[in-house]
Design a protein around this motif. Structure first.
Motif, PDB file in Angstrom:
ATOM      1  N   PHE A 105      -4.587  -3.744  -2.449  1.00  0.00           N
ATOM      2  CA  PHE A 105      -5.189  -4.036  -1.145  1.00  0.00           C
ATOM      3  C   PHE A 105      -4.854  -2.932  -0.159  1.00  0.00           C
ATOM      4  O   PHE A 105      -3.684  -2.562   0.007  1.00  0.00           O
ATOM      5  CB  PHE A 105      -4.660  -5.380  -0.638  1.00  0.00           C
ATOM      6  CG  PHE A 105      -5.117  -5.726   0.749  1.00  0.00           C
ATOM      7  CD1 PHE A 105      -6.445  -6.013   1.000  1.00  0.00           C
ATOM      8  CD2 PHE A 105      -4.212  -5.770   1.797  1.00  0.00           C
ATOM      9  CE1 PHE A 105      -6.871  -6.340   2.285  1.00  0.00           C
ATOM     10  CE2 PHE A 105      -4.618  -6.096   3.078  1.00  0.00           C
ATOM     11  CZ  PHE A 105      -5.949  -6.376   3.323  1.00  0.00           C
ATOM     12  N   ASP A 106      -5.881  -2.388   0.476  1.00  0.00           N
ATOM     13  CA  ASP A 106      -5.689  -1.329   1.465  1.00  0.00           C
ATOM     14  C   ASP A 106      -6.372  -1.748   2.765  1.00  0.00           C
ATOM     15  O   ASP A 106      -7.590  -1.629   2.902  1.00  0.00           O
ATOM     16  CB  ASP A 106      -6.281  -0.015   0.964  1.00  0.00           C
ATOM     17  CG  ASP A 106      -5.943   1.159   1.886  1.00  0.00           C
ATOM     18  OD1 ASP A 106      -5.425   0.916   2.996  1.00  0.00           O
ATOM     19  OD2 ASP A 106      -6.206   2.314   1.486  1.00  0.00           O
ATOM     20  N   PRO A 107      -5.596  -2.233   3.739  1.00  0.00           N
ATOM     21  CA  PRO A 107      -6.201  -2.704   4.998  1.00  0.00           C
ATOM     22  C   PRO A 107      -6.877  -1.600   5.787  1.00  0.00           C
ATOM     23  O   PRO A 107      -7.722  -1.883   6.641  1.00  0.00           O
ATOM     24  CB  PRO A 107      -5.003  -3.279   5.759  1.00  0.00           C
ATOM     25  CG  PRO A 107      -3.798  -2.603   5.171  1.00  0.00           C
ATOM     26  CD  PRO A 107      -4.134  -2.380   3.732  1.00  0.00           C
ATOM     27  N   ALA A 108      -6.547  -0.339   5.488  1.00  0.00           N
ATOM     28  CA  ALA A 108      -7.201   0.764   6.197  1.00  0.00           C
ATOM     29  C   ALA A 108      -8.662   0.894   5.771  1.00  0.00           C
ATOM     30  O   ALA A 108      -9.495   1.395   6.525  1.00  0.00           O
ATOM     31  CB  ALA A 108      -6.463   2.071   5.925  1.00  0.00           C
ATOM     32  N   LYS A 109      -8.968   0.437   4.563  1.00  0.00           N
ATOM     33  CA  LYS A 109     -10.346   0.507   4.067  1.00  0.00           C
ATOM     34  C   LYS A 109     -11.093  -0.808   4.292  1.00  0.00           C
ATOM     35  O   LYS A 109     -12.277  -0.814   4.577  1.00  0.00           O
ATOM     36  CB  LYS A 109     -10.340   0.861   2.580  1.00  0.00           C
ATOM     37  CG  LYS A 109      -9.738   2.229   2.280  1.00  0.00           C
ATOM     38  CD  LYS A 109      -9.728   2.495   0.781  1.00  0.00           C
ATOM     39  CE  LYS A 109      -9.139   3.868   0.473  1.00  0.00           C
ATOM     40  NZ  LYS A 109      -9.086   4.136  -0.992  1.00  0.00           N
ATOM     41  N   ASP A 110     -10.370  -1.922   4.117  1.00  0.00           N
ATOM     42  CA  ASP A 110     -10.989  -3.234   4.275  1.00  0.00           C
ATOM     43  C   ASP A 110      -9.872  -4.251   4.449  1.00  0.00           C
ATOM     44  O   ASP A 110      -9.084  -4.467   3.530  1.00  0.00           O
ATOM     45  CB  ASP A 110     -11.842  -3.581   3.043  1.00  0.00           C
ATOM     46  CG  ASP A 110     -12.560  -4.918   3.192  1.00  0.00           C
ATOM     47  OD1 ASP A 110     -12.408  -5.561   4.248  1.00  0.00           O
ATOM     48  OD2 ASP A 110     -13.270  -5.315   2.245  1.00  0.00           O
ATOM     49  N   ASP A 111      -9.797  -4.862   5.631  1.00  0.00           N
ATOM     50  CA  ASP A 111      -8.676  -5.764   5.902  1.00  0.00           C
ATOM     51  C   ASP A 111      -8.986  -7.226   5.573  1.00  0.00           C
ATOM     52  O   ASP A 111      -8.278  -8.138   6.007  1.00  0.00           O
ATOM     53  CB  ASP A 111      -8.205  -5.641   7.357  1.00  0.00           C
ATOM     54  CG  ASP A 111      -9.261  -6.103   8.361  1.00  0.00           C
ATOM     55  OD1 ASP A 111     -10.394  -6.418   7.918  1.00  0.00           O
ATOM     56  OD2 ASP A 111      -8.958  -6.147   9.561  1.00  0.00           O
ATOM     57  N   THR A 143       0.812  -1.201   0.000  1.00  0.00           N
ATOM     58  CA  THR A 143       0.000   0.000   0.000  1.00  0.00           C
ATOM     59  C   THR A 143       0.854   1.263   0.000  1.00  0.00           C
ATOM     60  O   THR A 143       0.429   2.309  -0.516  1.00  0.00           O
ATOM     61  CB  THR A 143      -0.920   0.011   1.242  1.00  0.00           C
ATOM     62  OG1 THR A 143      -1.619  -1.240   1.302  1.00  0.00           O
ATOM     63  CG2 THR A 143      -1.933   1.136   1.164  1.00  0.00           C
ATOM     64  N   ARG A 144       2.065   1.196   0.525  1.00  0.00           N
ATOM     65  CA  ARG A 144       2.933   2.378   0.584  1.00  0.00           C
ATOM     66  C   ARG A 144       3.507   2.708  -0.790  1.00  0.00           C
ATOM     67  O   ARG A 144       3.349   3.809  -1.307  1.00  0.00           O
ATOM     68  CB  ARG A 144       4.068   2.149   1.584  1.00  0.00           C
ATOM     69  CG  ARG A 144       3.627   1.980   3.020  1.00  0.00           C
ATOM     70  CD  ARG A 144       4.828   1.720   3.913  1.00  0.00           C
ATOM     71  NE  ARG A 144       4.447   1.369   5.258  1.00  0.00           N
ATOM     72  CZ  ARG A 144       5.312   0.965   6.189  1.00  0.00           C
ATOM     73  NH1 ARG A 144       6.599   0.879   5.907  1.00  0.00           N
ATOM     74  NH2 ARG A 144       4.883   0.650   7.411  1.00  0.00           N
ATOM     75  N   LEU A 177     -10.897 -10.673  -0.660  1.00  0.00           N
ATOM     76  CA  LEU A 177     -10.452 -10.079  -1.924  1.00  0.00           C
ATOM     77  C   LEU A 177      -9.866 -11.138  -2.847  1.00  0.00           C
ATOM     78  O   LEU A 177     -10.200 -11.204  -4.040  1.00  0.00           O
ATOM     79  CB  LEU A 177      -9.416  -8.990  -1.648  1.00  0.00           C
ATOM     80  CG  LEU A 177      -8.679  -8.427  -2.877  1.00  0.00           C
ATOM     81  CD1 LEU A 177      -9.659  -7.736  -3.816  1.00  0.00           C
ATOM     82  CD2 LEU A 177      -7.580  -7.463  -2.443  1.00  0.00           C
ATOM     83  N   LEU A 178      -8.989 -11.977  -2.303  1.00  0.00           N
ATOM     84  CA  LEU A 178      -8.347 -13.006  -3.124  1.00  0.00           C
ATOM     85  C   LEU A 178      -9.367 -14.021  -3.632  1.00  0.00           C
ATOM     86  O   LEU A 178      -9.303 -14.456  -4.790  1.00  0.00           O
ATOM     87  CB  LEU A 178      -7.253 -13.699  -2.324  1.00  0.00           C
ATOM     88  CG  LEU A 178      -6.061 -12.825  -1.915  1.00  0.00           C
ATOM     89  CD1 LEU A 178      -5.049 -13.639  -1.123  1.00  0.00           C
ATOM     90  CD2 LEU A 178      -5.400 -12.191  -3.135  1.00  0.00           C
ATOM     91  N   ASP A 179     -10.322 -14.387  -2.787  1.00  0.00           N
ATOM     92  CA  ASP A 179     -11.350 -15.337  -3.216  1.00  0.00           C
ATOM     93  C   ASP A 179     -12.204 -14.745  -4.338  1.00  0.00           C
ATOM     94  O   ASP A 179     -12.563 -15.450  -5.302  1.00  0.00           O
ATOM     95  CB  ASP A 179     -12.246 -15.722  -2.040  1.00  0.00           C
ATOM     96  CG  ASP A 179     -11.536 -16.618  -1.036  1.00  0.00           C
ATOM     97  OD1 ASP A 179     -10.503 -17.218  -1.393  1.00  0.00           O
ATOM     98  OD2 ASP A 179     -12.014 -16.702   0.114  1.00  0.00           O
TER      99      ASP A 179
END
Length: 269
Positions: A76-82, A45-46, A87-89
């Motif tokens: 993938f942004d864990p701050a929005k949805d971890d 994400t960075r 996501l992978l599925d």
């Protein structure tokens, strides 16, 4: 491959500057060009190198109005949805192969991705600095003394996957070639890699060189498979494209993953 579980290729290395994201992007595009349904996921994400590269590619497709092989991709942004598993599925449901680019650091989501890997690719440069990631080398003899922390991490991930699913993981160490490395040092690194590969169970294949070319392609999101759009093409481009083809072949992917019937371009809105 409809109805089958997709093949996960995870690019992972806790050290930056090894060409990991460049390799991941080119692999994803090459497989899409071979007719595979490819999903690409950027876990960094960075830096977001893979995501930005494919953003640039999508913009070029819209600007020029041409079809280029294009994977479906998300960052993938864990701050929005971890919910990485979700996501992978979701992406895997409509993919033949899923390419995951992980950050160049220890990261819990990268570890989770490694547990999905069918093929785990660890790019390294031809140096003992990079080799130290997977094995400690004696300063005088250049012999491997013991595996490093990262090799143990990969071993544990492979063991967990085998216990959970019964599936094996093909660990590939991608040896990126540098143009100005002293020959004796290259031989020493090569010998140490062979020794270490026997002890911890990975394969070594040649990677990508010509790094300046890759940096020049980034703003337009082009790859070495897009020679018609690059413009002025020289011998270095042709040589680098051959390196890419040899690298994809070296992955040894299952039939139906590495080769397709026809190129497939994704629609870009």
């Amino acid at each position: 491959m409809a109805g089958e579980t997709p093949h996960f290729i995870v690019f992972a290395n806790e050290k930056g500057g090894t060409g990991k994201s460049t390799t991941a992007v080119h692999s994803a595009v090459a497989l899409a060009a071979a007719g595979r349904r490819v999903a690409a996921v950027d876990l960094d994400t960075r830096q977001r190198t893979l995501g930005r590269y494919l953003d640039n590619r999508a913009a070029t497709i819209r600007r020029i109005g041409i079809d280029l092989p294009m994977p479906v991709y998300e960052t993938f942004d864990p701050a929005k949805d971890d919910d990485l598993a979700g996501l992978l599925d979701r992406l895997a449901a409509d993919a033949d192969v899923v390419v995951i680019d992980t950050p160049g650091r220890d990261d819990p989501y990268a570890r989770a991705a490694m547990l999905r890997a069918d093929t785990l690719v660890t790019p390294i440069n031809d140096s003992f600095v990079d080799l130290d990631l997977i094995g400690e080398v004696d300063a005088e003899t250049y012999k491997v003394r013991r595996p490093s922390f990262y090799a143990e991490l990969v071993w544990n991930s492979r063991t967990q996957r085998a216990k959970a699913t019964g599936a094996s993981v093909d660990w590939v160490v991608l040896r990126n070639r540098l143009q100005h490395v002293e020959a004796k040092n290259m031989r020493r690194v090569g010998a140490a890699l062979v020794d270490l590969s026997r002890r911890v169970g990975f394969r070594v294949i040649p990677g990508l060189g010509e790094r300046v070319i890759y940096r020049e392609l980034f703003p337009k999101g082009l790859t070495l498979l897009d020679l018609a759009q690059i413009g002025e093409v020289g011998i270095a481009h042709i040589a680098a494209r051959q390196e890419l083809r040899e690298m994809i072949a070296g992955f040894g992917l299952p039939a139906g993953v590495a080769e397709g019937e026809r190129p497939r371009a994704a629609a870009v809105g």
